[in-house]
Design a protein around this motif. Structure first.
Motif, short mmCIF file in Angstrom:
data_model
loop_
_atom_site.label_atom_id
_atom_site.label_comp_id
_atom_site.label_asym_id
_atom_site.label_seq_id
_atom_site.Cartn_x
_atom_site.Cartn_y
_atom_site.Cartn_z
N ARG A 138 0.83 -1.21 0.00
CA ARG A 138 0.00 0.00 0.00
C ARG A 138 0.86 1.26 0.00
O ARG A 138 0.56 2.23 -0.71
N GLU A 139 1.93 1.26 0.78
CA GLU A 139 2.80 2.43 0.83
C GLU A 139 3.52 2.64 -0.49
O GLU A 139 3.58 3.77 -1.01
N THR A 144 4.19 5.66 -5.43
CA THR A 144 4.47 5.56 -6.86
C THR A 144 3.33 6.16 -7.68
O THR A 144 3.56 6.91 -8.63
N GLY A 145 2.11 5.85 -7.30
CA GLY A 145 0.95 6.36 -8.02
C GLY A 145 0.86 7.88 -7.98
O GLY A 145 0.57 8.52 -8.99
N LYS A 146 1.13 8.47 -6.82
CA LYS A 146 1.05 9.93 -6.71
C LYS A 146 2.14 10.60 -7.54
O LYS A 146 1.88 11.63 -8.19
N GLU A 190 -2.89 2.27 -15.46
CA GLU A 190 -4.16 2.69 -16.03
C GLU A 190 -5.16 3.09 -14.95
O GLU A 190 -5.93 4.04 -15.13
N LEU A 191 -5.15 2.38 -13.82
CA LEU A 191 -6.03 2.75 -12.72
C LEU A 191 -5.71 4.16 -12.22
O LEU A 191 -6.62 4.93 -11.87
N CYS A 192 -4.43 4.51 -12.21
CA CYS A 192 -4.03 5.84 -11.73
C CYS A 192 -4.42 6.95 -12.70
O CYS A 192 -4.43 8.12 -12.32
N LYS A 193 -4.73 6.61 -13.94
CA LYS A 193 -5.09 7.61 -14.95
C LYS A 193 -6.59 7.84 -15.02
O LYS A 193 -7.06 8.65 -15.83
N GLY A 253 -8.05 5.24 -4.67
CA GLY A 253 -8.98 4.32 -5.32
C GLY A 253 -8.26 3.28 -6.16
O GLY A 253 -8.64 2.10 -6.17
N ALA A 254 -7.19 3.71 -6.84
CA ALA A 254 -6.41 2.77 -7.65
C ALA A 254 -5.75 1.71 -6.77
O ALA A 254 -5.75 0.52 -7.11
N VAL A 255 -5.18 2.14 -5.66
CA VAL A 255 -4.51 1.21 -4.75
C VAL A 255 -5.51 0.24 -4.15
O VAL A 255 -5.25 -0.98 -4.07
N ASP A 256 -6.68 0.73 -3.71
CA ASP A 256 -7.70 -0.15 -3.15
C ASP A 256 -8.14 -1.21 -4.16
O ASP A 256 -8.26 -2.39 -3.83
#
Length: 205
Positions: free
Chosen positions: A86-87, A92-94, A165-168, A194-197
């Motif tokens: 999760r961390e 990475t996503g941000k 793709e989830l992050c976009k 939301g992408a991580v969840d």
């Protein structure tokens, strides 16, 4: 600047040329950027500019790949790749989403897409310097996380693509179509959380 040469020479004016070119390309695009404007912005003569970059495509590729590689390396260096999923995924996503939503990231993407039909090497270089680098790092992280029993997946490469793709979701589409130009930190957090969840619901242990 239409010579087919692929030679790049680095010297004391190299950084000046690169920075001047970056400013002009980001303002005028690849097609609109002139040799005269780039040389003026860099504070060098046209002869000096040609001595470093005999082809405008080489100059733009160098600008785009340098910027993307710097952003990718910055994001990677700030993340503890032994931390819980999760961390790692959140950080990475941000970083990923903040860059592609930034003015610089958006401009590089648009120019690469606009020119990739005529000059496919531009798009290929962009992909290798940024998206592919991040993808490879995530695959390496996923393999380690699976060994530690933190994730479960059959295809780490596909999982890395799915997370990107989830992050976009939502914001990237608005950016590309000019619906929204500025993005607040809480908007980025909402999408990445939301992408991580979603990702961990599929691949978490």
């Amino acid at each position: 600047m239409n010579a087919p040469s692929t030679t790049i020479r680095k010297g004391r004016k190299y950084d000046d040329v690169l920075e001047g070119a970056r400013r002009v390309f980001m303002t005028d695009g690849f097609e609109g950027a002139s040799v005269d404007d780039i040389a003026r912005a860099a504070g060098v003569s046209k002869a000096t500019l040609y001595s470093y970059f005999p082809d405008k495509r080489l100059l733009f590729i160098e600008v785009a790949t340098t910027e993307c590689a710097l952003q990718a390396e910055k994001g990677i260096s700030d993340i503890d790749m032994t931390a819980p999923p999760r961390e790692v995924l959140t950080r990475t996503g941000k970083h990923f989403l903040s860059f592609i939503l930034s003015q610089l990231g958006g401009q590089i993407f648009r120019i690469c897409v606009a020119e990739s039909d005529r000059f496919p090497e531009i798009g290929q270089a962009f992909y290798k310097s940024g998206p592919m680098l991040i993808r490879d790092v995530m695959i390496h992280y996923f393999n380690g996380a699976m060994e530690r029993g933190e994730l479960r997946m059959d295809d780490p490469g596909l999982a890395a693509d799915q997370f990107a793709e989830l992050c976009k979701a939502d914001l990237w589409t608005k950016k590309v179509f000019g619906i929204q130009r500025e993005f607040a930190a809480d908007e980025i957090t909402r999408i990445v959380d939301g992408a991580v969840d979603t990702f961990l619901a599929r691949y978490g242990v």
